[in-house]
Design a protein around this motif. Structure first.
Motif, PDB file in Angstrom:
ATOM      1  N   ALA A  35      -6.235 -90.631  39.363  1.00 39.00           N
ATOM      2  CA  ALA A  35      -6.273 -92.046  37.808  1.00 39.00           C
ATOM      3  C   ALA A  35      -8.042 -91.951  38.202  1.00 39.00           C
ATOM      4  CB  ALA A  35      -5.458 -92.895  38.505  1.00 39.00           C
ATOM      5  N   ILE A  71      -6.481 -88.727  33.850  1.00 39.16           N
ATOM      6  CA  ILE A  71      -6.627 -90.496  32.972  1.00 39.16           C
ATOM      7  C   ILE A  71      -8.304 -90.811  33.414  1.00 39.16           C
ATOM      8  CG2 ILE A  71      -5.679 -92.205  32.893  1.00 39.16           C
ATOM      9  CD1 ILE A  71      -2.917 -91.851  34.182  1.00 39.16           C
ATOM     10  N   GLU A  80      -6.824 -87.198  29.672  1.00 45.65           N
ATOM     11  CA  GLU A  80      -6.098 -88.386  28.819  1.00 45.65           C
ATOM     12  C   GLU A  80      -7.462 -89.871  28.612  1.00 45.65           C
ATOM     13  OE1 GLU A  80      -3.655 -90.428  25.897  1.00 45.65           O
ATOM     14  OE2 GLU A  80      -3.027 -88.559  27.407  1.00 45.65           O
ATOM     15  N   LEU A 134      -6.012 -96.875  33.457  1.00 45.04           N
ATOM     16  CA  LEU A 134      -4.923 -96.674  33.860  1.00 45.04           C
ATOM     17  C   LEU A 134      -4.385 -98.425  34.585  1.00 45.04           C
ATOM     18  CD1 LEU A 134      -2.317 -95.570  34.619  1.00 45.04           C
ATOM     19  CD2 LEU A 134      -3.425 -95.400  37.251  1.00 45.04           C
ATOM     20  N   THR A 192       0.099 -97.291  30.204  1.00 45.60           N
ATOM     21  CA  THR A 192      -0.468 -96.804  30.435  1.00 45.60           C
ATOM     22  C   THR A 192       0.340 -95.266  30.907  1.00 45.60           C
ATOM     23  OG1 THR A 192      -2.817 -97.022  29.486  1.00 45.60           O
ATOM     24  CG2 THR A 192      -2.477 -94.819  29.707  1.00 45.60           C
ATOM     25  N   ILE A 238       2.707 -92.166  30.010  1.00 43.35           N
ATOM     26  CA  ILE A 238       2.330 -90.590  30.427  1.00 43.35           C
ATOM     27  C   ILE A 238       3.565 -90.081  31.275  1.00 43.35           C
ATOM     28  CG2 ILE A 238       1.370 -89.991  32.479  1.00 43.35           C
ATOM     29  CD1 ILE A 238      -1.278 -91.073  31.503  1.00 43.35           C
TER      30      ILE A 238
END
Length: 424
Positions: A103, A124, A142, A146, A150, A154
């Motif tokens: 993240a 992310i 991506e 987050l 989301t 994923i």
């Protein structure tokens, strides 16, 4: 203000830094005659859950959609990430069938090492420009913030992650409980979560007030991080103390059903926090006077250098540097300009203080008398990079944790009294 973790209204003032602009809102030359919004920067402590926090006065979308920070410009940070991936492969038995998610993956500084090891991974990253750089480097990324939605998408598309990494992002989320639930959603039932975040123990013990800025919404002890992660059914089982960012913690957490007992070193860190008074409201009272003392010492030094006809420039334009410059009221009369390795910042100006930012080569061309390092947490790396300024007799000065000059002959630090001051 209500605590974003436990909803308590009982919050105590810890440090008031006045009103400053967002630290990553660098100005173009065409913006210097325009108004610049500022926001209160006031750190508070929840009396009930002991989470340090500031009001969420700006949104992540305002800060991170287009972002000025590229992690790969710090060589030591890239190396730190590589070592982490290699250790995680051994610790968790990661291989080609594993899946790693990060993240706030920035420009791929960490996941590039997972790619090199043949491990399936996904970043992310909310910043469009930074995520594009990661994809150019071959890191699947991506572009998204987050949250639970989301994370569910994923997980449905890629499956659950064996390892979720959240380095230097857990402080950046105003929806703390929602983000934490997103991390849990990404994670396999027997997976591992690794979080790196600045340790509030060092913030308090060393007076690192410049780590406070508007995109850092909260500041963690291990105790408060435990409580935050527990809100989504995650249990901290181990803690590592790291030197990065002036002193960080790496939290290892798992779903509570498989967590097991905490490690001995985690228990020891909790004891250290308690001994420092950080498991009680009274332990947070000293930060304001410490910040005031740093400001007075740095301003005294810069004013004396100017009185002596010395030229002082900066090195780096990090977020923490902008908190320091604004709180101290340092402008181009005391710091002629600063330089940064990130080309994104070249030709721009620091928020609030409006100090010009140039490429690092400007220092060699101008040969200033003093270079003030704003990303002081990278002292070893930057001292090595700038050791050559001793050739023309320049000093390399670090403002925190106390004002000191780097010994460019052997990399050691000199104490405060070794800073040359002109006679009053």
């Amino acid at each position: 203000m209500r605590c974003r973790l436990c909803d308590s209204y009982r919050l105590s003032s810890v440090l008031d830094l006045g009103a400053t602009p967002p630290c990553e809102k660098f100005l173009g030359a065409d913006e210097l005659d325009l108004p610049e919004p500022t926001y209160p920067l006031h750190l508070r402590l929840c009396d009930d859950c002991l989470l340090l926090q500031i009001p969420a006065l700006i949104t992540p979308e305002e800060t991170f959609t287009e972002y000025a920070y590229f992690a790969s410009y710090s060589d030591s940070w890239v190396k730190h990430a590589e070592v982490f991936i290699l250790q995680a492969i051994e610790k968790l038995g990661l291989g080609p069938e594993s899946f790693v998610v990060e993240a706030a993956s920035n420009d791929g500084y960490l996941l590039q090492h997972a790619v090199a090891a043949g491990i399936r991974c996904l970043g992310i990253e909310p910043s469009v420009n930074v995520g594009a750089a990661a994809r150019l480097a071959g890191v699947p990324t991506e572009t998204a913030f987050l949250d639970e939605e989301t994370a569910a998408k994923i997980r449905a598309q890629h499956g659950p992650a064996n390892l979720v990494v959240a380095n230097n992002v857990y402080a950046h989320v105003p929806d703390l409980r929602g983000f934490t639930r997103g991390l849990r959603e990404l994670l396999a039932e027997d997976g591992w979560l690794s979080i790196e975040v600045h340790h509030a123990l060092n913030l308090m013990r060393l007076g690192q007030f410049d780590t406070i800025y508007h995109e850092h919404f909260q500041y963690y002890t291990v105790l408060s991080a435990q409580r935050a992660l527990a809100s989504a059914g995650l249990t901290v089982v181990d803690v590592e103390l790291l030197a990065t960012h002036g002193g960080s913690i790496r939290l290892w957490a798992r779903p509570e059903a498989v967590a097991g007992a905490p490690s001995e070193r985690m228990i020891e860190v909790l004891r250290t926090e308690q001994a420092a008074g950080l498991h009680d409201v009274e332990g947070y009272r000293d930060l304001q006077p410490r910040a005031d003392a740093v400001r007075q010492e740095l301003l005294r030094f810069l004013l004396e250098q100017r009185a002596a006809g010395k030229r002082v420039v900066g090195y780096g334009a990090p977020g923490k540097g902008n908190t320091l410059l604004n709180y101290c009221g340092i402008r181009s009369d005391l710091l002629n300009y600063t330089v940064d390795r990130n080309p994104y910042k070249h030709g721009k100006f620091t928020p609030g203080t409006r100090i010009a930012i140039h490429a690092p080569e400007r220092i060699d061309a101008d040969r200033p008398d003093v270079v003030l390092v704003l990303p002081w947490n990278l002292e070893a790396e930057i001292t090595a990079q700038l050791s050559h300024i001793a050739e023309w007799g320049a000093h390399l000065v670090y403002p925190l944790p106390t004002l000191h000059i780097a010994d460019l002959d052997n990399g050691a630090d000199l104490s405060n009294q070794n800073i040359e001051r002109p006679a009053r």
